[in-house]
Design an enzyme around this catalytic site. Structure first.
Site, PDB file in Angstrom:
ATOM      1  N   GLU A  88      47.929  96.178  52.023  1.00 14.23           N
ATOM      2  CA  GLU A  88      48.925  97.331  51.400  1.00 14.23           C
ATOM      3  C   GLU A  88      48.540  97.119  49.821  1.00 14.23           C
ATOM      4  OE1 GLU A  88      50.727  99.222  52.598  1.00 14.23           O
ATOM      5  OE2 GLU A  88      51.186  98.628  54.587  1.00 14.23           O
ATOM      6  N   CYS A  89      48.838  98.418  49.065  1.00 19.53           N
ATOM      7  CA  CYS A  89      48.328  98.302  47.753  1.00 19.53           C
ATOM      8  C   CYS A  89      49.426  97.899  47.205  1.00 19.53           C
ATOM      9  CB  CYS A  89      47.905  99.781  47.354  1.00 19.53           C
ATOM     10  SG  CYS A  89      49.375 101.005  47.658  1.00 19.53           S
ATOM     11  N   GLY A  90      50.579  97.759  47.377  1.00 19.77           N
ATOM     12  CA  GLY A  90      51.885  97.106  46.596  1.00 19.77           C
ATOM     13  C   GLY A  90      52.585  98.282  46.555  1.00 19.77           C
ATOM     14  N   CYS A 117      45.152  97.203  42.178  1.00 17.07           N
ATOM     15  CA  CYS A 117      46.067  98.173  42.512  1.00 17.07           C
ATOM     16  C   CYS A 117      47.417  98.039  41.627  1.00 17.07           C
ATOM     17  CB  CYS A 117      46.470  97.609  43.988  1.00 17.07           C
ATOM     18  SG  CYS A 117      45.394  98.228  45.296  1.00 17.07           S
TER      19      CYS A 117
END
Ligand code: SF4
Length: 234
Positions: A223-225, A113
């Protein structure tokens, strides 16, 4: 501009259109939206178009999107005449495989990600001078989103604006139905949140679970960040 805490108090119960209007007035020609063309994003794009016709939308093409997502996005770009800019990872996939090994999404999804979503957006933010970034995050989507505010600063000091924060899933789909908006066909197949196609990144959700429970299921990642570093500044 009032300090963030005061601003967030003012916008705490505001309707999405009011928040969008505030953003456009506060940062004319310096506000953009990021979208992966999911249901909430489509609602926001539909609302945004009524206020500003050709606002920029940034689509992060990880190279792992479902073909249905790309076709759907292209359809909307064509039919709604959207001003969409595609961001691609700086490191091509072949090089990612050579440096980090194959199927990184399975072995180290945080790094995957970061390479394919977070770093390309960070690079873009450094390149263009925007002050407001709009996204369709909602508090009800996941535990990790419950503490978000309507307006927050990101690591680069840019304001992240969340007009749909107070909406829930039912309200989003009621808006879609009321306005007859087209949606990604994958929703009809049982996906509740749609990201990249590897099954370890996006799977169908069980009814009653968090909308994002099918994302990185079993990987301890939610979450992807892109939003994890937002600050609750006073
Ligand atoms: S969602 Fe999966 S495939 Fe997409 S960038 Fe993240 S880890 Fe990689």
């Amino acid at each position: 501009m009032p300090e963030l805490q005061k601003l967030n108090e003012q916008l705490a119960s505001a309707e999405p259109e009011e928040i969008l209007g505030w953003a456009i007035r506060s940062f004319p020609y310096q506000t953009a939206m990021t979208s992966s063309f999911q249901a909430s994003g489509i609602v926001l794009i539909h609302m945004f178009r009524k206020i500003s016709f050709d606002f920029p939308i940034f689509f992060i093409d990880t190279g792992y999107h479902f073909p249905e997502t790309v076709d759907y996005k292209n359809r909307l770009v064509r039919e709604w005449k959207l001003n969409v800019h595609t961001i691609v990872p700086m490191m091509p996939k072949a090089e990612q495989s050579r440096v980090h090994g194959p199927r990184l999404f399975e072995r180290d999804p945080d790094l995957c990600c970061r390479l394919n979503k977070v770093e390309p957006l960070d690079a873009l933010q450094k390149e263009i001078e925007l002050k407001g970034w709009i996204s369709a995050l909602r508090r009800d989507q996941a535990e990790t989103r419950k503490g978000l505010k309507p307006v927050m600063k990101d690591a680069q000091g840019i304001l992240r604006i969340h007009p749909l924060l107070n909406w829930d899933r039912q309200k989003v789909w009621a808006y879609i139905d009321a306005h007859g908006l087209p949606t990604n066909p994958l929703y009809d197949q049982g996906y509740a949140s749609i990201g990249c196609f590897p099954p370890c990144c996006t799977s169908k959700s069980e009814p009653g679970n968090d909308e994002r429970s099918g994302r990185w299921a079993g990987k301890g990642k939610v979450e992807c960040g892109l939003h994890s570093h937002l600050k609750n500044e006073k």
